[in-house]
Design a protein around this motif. Sequence first.
Motif: not given
Length: 324
Positions: A182, A169-170, A250, A190, A236, A252, A239
């Motif tokens: 998500m 996964t991210p 996004p 992250l 990044r 993040i 994701a």
Amino acid sequence: MSRIIVIGGTGHIGTYLVPALVDQGHDVVSVSRGLAKSYIHNTAWDRVEQVTVDRQEEEKAGTFVERIVGLKPDIVIDLISFNLASTRPLVEALRGKIEHFLHCSTLWVYGHTAAVPAGEDEPLNPFGEYGIDKAEIEKWLMHEARTTGFPATIFRPGQIVGEGWTPITPLANDKAAVFSKMARGEEIVLPNLGLETVNHVHATDISQLIQRAITNRSVAIGETFNAVSDTALNLRGYAETIFTWFGFEPKIAYAPYEEWMKLQPTPEEAHHSWEHFARSSCLSIEKARRKLGYEPAYSSIAGVKESITWLIENGKVEKPKAWK
């Protein structure tokens, strides 16, 4: 056509490889513990000879090598040898008896790379037991191929994706819950700037490379090939792409490595992620393209999306709210 023994034939690579070899007209024997079935149904499995073997137990008993030799293979594809003590006796027993031996290694043999994308001639700097042991196998096998003529080829898969499999996964782990989070549009965190990389590969493309190595045996023997998609993903960008695909902007956040590790549910999960982003794998496939004509059917993100779609359809990941 050849009689091909696939050791570990019912795993993720074997799910795609074994039927493809059967369809090409080969006589295929799948050797496995018999605890798992292929992830995708294919009628070609009806034409596969299945041999149930617990490799570890038979190696302890000293019967595994005899078992494989007794199957009278022309070609052996070993997908599940993890140390030289397992590989060496098999090679010695098969010496002079087979046309081709293909060993499944790993991109982890690189460890830290000085330049990216890393080609097969890049010096190996493995760390961790798995990468170190695989690198030892590689070194010995290539020495045998180049000095004694043993017909070995090595291939190095990346992070495997495809139906029936949870992709890395991210967050650089294998927790499907990350994708569910998500899919709800929730924020993920992250490490650092999210620029560490992972290099996925669809299992059907690993299968393609193996098939091409068999077909082009004269140029494949004595060689090592990276088996990955054509580009790696940074965490990044990975994701951001998945959030957008799910129908969200996004969301993040970023945290310094030491802080990020403390945010993970368990030390074990944190370490698993570290194992991936500490290596930041990004490999070249130029050699496989040039020598074998290898051309991945899947980009990294296309393979990941197929995996996630399967997970959603099978209730292992929540369906994104924006999807109807």
